[in-house]
Design a protein around this motif. Structure first.
Motif, mmCIF file in Angstrom:
data_model
loop_
_atom_site.group_PDB
_atom_site.id
_atom_site.type_symbol
_atom_site.label_atom_id
_atom_site.label_comp_id
_atom_site.label_asym_id
_atom_site.label_seq_id
_atom_site.Cartn_x
_atom_site.Cartn_y
_atom_site.Cartn_z
ATOM 1 N N THR B 49 0.836 -1.205 0.000
ATOM 2 C CA THR B 49 0.000 0.000 0.000
ATOM 3 C C THR B 49 0.871 1.255 0.000
ATOM 4 O O THR B 49 0.611 2.214 -0.740
ATOM 5 N N LEU B 161 -10.319 -7.382 4.985
ATOM 6 C CA LEU B 161 -9.432 -7.730 3.878
ATOM 7 C C LEU B 161 -9.223 -9.242 3.914
ATOM 8 O O LEU B 161 -8.703 -9.778 4.904
ATOM 9 N N PHE B 195 -12.913 -6.739 0.898
ATOM 10 C CA PHE B 195 -12.041 -6.701 -0.286
ATOM 11 C C PHE B 195 -11.161 -7.950 -0.313
ATOM 12 O O PHE B 195 -10.242 -8.079 0.500
ATOM 13 N N TRP B 208 -9.427 -1.504 -2.587
ATOM 14 C CA TRP B 208 -8.901 -1.095 -1.273
ATOM 15 C C TRP B 208 -8.362 0.342 -1.344
ATOM 16 O O TRP B 208 -8.663 1.169 -0.481
#
Lengths: 221, 221
Positions: B49, B161, B195, B208
């Motif tokens: 990320t 997640l 997600f 996401w």
């Protein structure tokens, strides 16, 4: 007056742990406390072990879960008696809960009692249940840094089962250096027995069964 | 006189949680508390990320671990500031620890703060840290019965997640019914965002990132 609450709670638990230890010793039962993260495969390991040792070692199981009796049903379906404990949110089993469960198990038909603790690599390591030994389970999908990051349970366990090694087979499926885990675990606990296994395929279980058979045998000798 | 110890401890924690909430709100920082079992992939998700959102959203991380600074080093190597908290055996982060860490983070350069909690699906769910939302991570290798067995964290999280979906790709590698997880999670929490992702391959991260971007945007609006 200073009251040490932390110490007092632990002592009450230890008192029941001592009762459990005595009960198990008097009845010559081997009791193993299985500890791991959620989803490392404890129940699947037990189901395979119960099926494979059927007739050789008689097994009973105490199932610890926060909610549901999913795991106890899987054990019962495999043909072993199971007592479900629901902790209702608590993150570990207590020796008091195990004491009540031990009294419900049909001792006459059992050589070996597994306690499957709540899925948690941290808290259960701090609570003795009166067991003969702790068994820590680590799935290769969890990564090879876990003994370094969660040392307590690796330091206290007699056996480390490294599960789901079938996921290592397809190159690149899971990054996991098994030698790193062995080295880190033995640094914390030089006598720990380490058995790489796959509860899916049965690989590596022969060594685990040899250890179980010897341990039950010693207790009866 | 009856002293309710459990309640008192929670209240002290909640006091610091309120301080953190105020600090974050005054400075318009989005703060997400990531909770999961050990080895579900929290750090790997964060590293990807940070890399992918580089320049778009500025991220800082508070790393909670029992021991070691392995995770903080991984975050720093990805180019984000990271403050390591070692709980020295404790099974969850406290709001007090997070308060100290927040004060060390370079707020000026940050839009979004991730708190990576101690790997534990149970205890961290009971301790508010002052975050805007909890994010629960479940790896497909952990099995599809986890929302049923560990309901608290799924009931309290804004986002689920489902990680390591690349392990589902090779038929039979991992038994995991993603629809069962979605159904069980939504039964506990009808508004939870889900997600499915793979931190290894990057699959599913676009959704996401959209959620993160919208959430940061709302706070600044």
């Amino acid at each position: 007056m200073k009251v040490n609450i932390g110490k007092k709670i632990l002592t009450a638990n230890e008192e029941y742990a001592a009762k459990n230890r005595l009960l198990l010793s008097e009845n010559k039962k081997l009791c193993l406390n299985m500890i791991s993260s959620p989803g490392s495969g404890k129940t699947t390991i037990l189901v395979r072990t119960i099926n494979d040792l059927n007739g050789k070692i008689k097994i009973g199981v105490i199932e610890g879960d926060i909610r549901t009796d999913i795991d106890a049903k899987r054990i019962t379906a495999a043909g072993a008696p199971a007592i479900q404990i629901n902790t209702d949110g608590a993150c570990h089993l207590s020796a008091l809960q195990v004491n009540a469960a031990l009294k419900k198990l049909p001792f006459d038909g059992i050589d070996l009692i597994f306690i499957e603790n709540v899925g948690n690599l941290v808290c259960p390591s701090a609570f003795e249940l009166g067991e003969n030994a702790k068994i820590v389970v680590l799935s290769v999908a969890e990564g090879d840094d876990k003994p370094a990051k969660y040392p307590a349970i690796f330091a206290k366990s007699k056996v480390l089962l490294i599960n789901k090694i079938d996921l290592l087979k397809t190159a690149g499926q899971v990054d996991f250096n098994i030698e790193r885990v062995k080295t880190d675990a033995r640094r914390l606990n030089k006598d720990i027995e380490i058995f790489p296994i796959s509860a899916r395929t049965g690989e590596g279980f022969a060594e685990w069964y040899r250890w179980l058979t010897e341990s039950v045998g010693k207790l009866k000798a």
